[in-house]
Scaffold this motif. Structure first.
Motif, short mmCIF file in Angstrom:
data_model
loop_
_atom_site.label_atom_id
_atom_site.label_comp_id
_atom_site.label_asym_id
_atom_site.label_seq_id
_atom_site.Cartn_x
_atom_site.Cartn_y
_atom_site.Cartn_z
N PRO A 1 11.31 15.13 46.42
CA PRO A 1 10.69 14.49 47.58
C PRO A 1 10.64 12.97 47.45
O PRO A 1 10.16 12.44 46.45
N GLY A 2 11.18 12.30 48.44
CA GLY A 2 11.17 10.85 48.46
C GLY A 2 12.09 10.19 47.45
O GLY A 2 12.14 8.97 47.36
N GLY A 3 12.81 10.97 46.67
CA GLY A 3 13.68 10.42 45.65
C GLY A 3 15.10 10.25 46.16
O GLY A 3 15.43 10.58 47.30
N PRO A 4 15.97 9.72 45.30
CA PRO A 4 17.37 9.55 45.70
C PRO A 4 18.07 10.89 45.76
O PRO A 4 17.58 11.89 45.21
N HIS A 5 19.20 10.92 46.41
CA HIS A 5 19.99 12.16 46.46
C HIS A 5 20.74 12.29 45.15
O HIS A 5 21.71 11.58 44.89
N LEU A 6 20.28 13.21 44.33
CA LEU A 6 20.91 13.49 43.05
C LEU A 6 21.59 14.84 43.12
O LEU A 6 21.11 15.76 43.80
N TYR A 7 22.71 14.97 42.43
CA TYR A 7 23.51 16.19 42.48
C TYR A 7 23.69 16.78 41.09
O TYR A 7 23.84 16.05 40.10
N HIS A 8 23.69 18.10 41.00
CA HIS A 8 23.90 18.83 39.75
C HIS A 8 25.40 18.95 39.53
O HIS A 8 26.10 19.63 40.28
#
Length: 122
Positions: A79-86
């Motif tokens: 929530p509210g963070g950057p778009h991070l990907y696995h």
């Protein structure tokens, strides 16, 4: 002077689904083809932002956005963070696109010498 009624949402306007894609009311959101594992099982070294993910797989950032739009992958739910990907999950999407012709020059292709599942050197 005539008063104008406040704007109302149209009942058939698309609504965002859990993956961020828009779905019309009454339709079922399509599940992401390659979902992320539970967030508490993800190692920090397996996570990257959009630019880092694109660099790791030898594609453009636009390609990562396209895979999200096509619901092949999704960003981690922070929530509210950057778009991070696995990254291991993105590898499945990368292989999927490779097997379905993304390597063909007529479709934009990949950088020369790229192989499916190849990860950039750290």
């Amino acid at each position: 002077m005539q008063q104008v009624a406040p704007a109302q949402k149209h009942p058939k306007a698309p609504q965002p689904s859990s993956s961020g894609a828009f779905v019309l009311p009454g339709e079922v959101a399509v599940a992401v083809r390659y979902p992320n594992p539970p967030i508490d099982t993800i190692r920090p070294k397996d996570v990257a932002d959009r630019a880092g993910t694109a660099e790791a797989f030898g594609v453009d950032e636009v390609t990562i956005r396209r895979w999200v739009h096509l619901e092949l992958i999704e960003h981690l739910p922070i929530p509210g963070g950057p778009h991070l990907y696995h990254l291991p999950t993105v590898a499945y999407a990368e292989r999927h696109t490779w097997l379905n012709g993304a390597h063909r020059p007529a479709r934009g292709g990949r950088r020369p010498g790229w192989q499916p599942g190849q990860v950039a050197a750290a």
